[in-house]
Enzyme design. Structure first.
Site, PDB file in Angstrom:
ATOM      1  CB  CYS A   1      -6.961  11.951  -5.343  1.00 35.84           C
ATOM      2  SG  CYS A   1      -5.771  12.341  -6.729  1.00 35.84           S
TER       3      CYS A   1
ATOM      4  CD  GLU B   1      -3.911   6.220  -1.910  1.00 33.64           C
ATOM      5  OE1 GLU B   1      -3.332   6.671  -0.711  1.00 33.64           O
ATOM      6  OE2 GLU B   1      -4.721   7.053  -2.243  1.00 33.64           O
TER       7      GLU B   1
END
Length: 271
Positions: free
Chosen positions: A2, A114
């Site tokens: 993350c 992402e």
């Protein structure tokens, strides 16, 4: 992993969702649609209120800096590198193991970003041989629109170069725990794109479903094996993902337009 997420919910709304008993209006943060390492973020945690006579844990919404600085660190410079802790090893790594047993938090988000990487490049990244190039960004969030509650750790660090009464004498920092990305189908997948989170990246933030919040935040739970049982991935099929503008790739860009769903990958990007 993350490395970027969105957090736009108001503190009073988060306080209601997480049944927070204490939060300070002066710590309110502006909605952030491009949260990057070293920024200040919201964290939900259970601990006694400072200087209170009652030392019982209180559910609090606090403002922390993303990028954990261990209490024993000589300087805070490594915090930007400690934004993630792996669920598989968090209990044994020197930078995280003390926080894992006593300083756990939930980091609320709308979802995380992402960037899709080719299969061969992902394999190299898993082996630690090559950094992936960033390509088409996707936004990943709960399919039902609820808060994305990421398992986290927090830590206190004392800057010994400053006097005790200096406002920056103490740093409170945090890290997001990550786990292997789901290989099961997304609840809602783009027509032309990844059909599972593992198609996007081999890691993902560990999402805690509401039934685990109290156990995860409880500072009285200190047994390592017991805590590791809380690191199980959430049930499959709770997430959706969709392509967003490559503007999110620059931390200089910030606004709700970054969450706008595209019909497909931008021209010149790859899946």
């Amino acid at each position: 992993m993350c490395g970027r997420y969105a957090a736009s919910r108001r503190p009073e709304d988060l306080a209601g969702v997480f049944e927070v008993d204490k939060w300070e209006p002066e710590e309110a943060l502006e909605p952030d649609y491009n949260v990057a390492p070293t920024k200040e973020v919201y964290a939900v945690l259970d601990r006694p209120v400072k200087d209170a006579d009652d030392k019982s844990p209180v559910r609090q919404l606090r403002k922390l800096k993303w990028g954990l600085v261990p209490s024993w660190a000589k300087t805070p410079e490594g915090g930007a590198r400690m934004i993630n802790a792996r669920a598989e090893t968090v209990h044994e790594k020197p930078s995280f193991r003390r926080a894992f047993t006593s300083r756990r938090c939930v980091l609320p988000a709308d979802g995380y970003y992402e960037w899709v990487t080719g299969v061969q490049e992902r394999d190299l990244e898993v082996e630690g041989k090559k950094k992936r190039p960033r390509k088409q960004p996707y936004f990943v969030l709960p399919a039902d629109g609820t808060v994305f509650a990421m398992a986290g750790l927090y830590e206190f660090w004392r800057d010994r170069t400053l006097p005790d009464d200096h406002p920056q004498a103490w740093w409170v920092t945090c890290s997001v725990i990550t786990t292997e990305a789901e290989t099961s189908p997304l609840a809602v997948a783009p027509a032309d794109g990844p059909h599972a989170l593992a198609d996007i990246h081999p890691r993902m933030p560990l999402m805690l479903t509401p039934d685990r919040w109290d156990a995860w935040l409880d500072p009285a739970r200190t047994d390592v094996d017991d805590l590791r049982s809380l690191l199980e991935p959430p049930p499959a099929g709770l997430m959706r993902a969709y392509p967003v503008s490559t503007a999110v790739s620059s931390v200089r860009n910030n606004g709700p337009e970054l969450l706008k769903e595209l019909e497909g990958p931008e021209e010149g990007t790859l899946f």
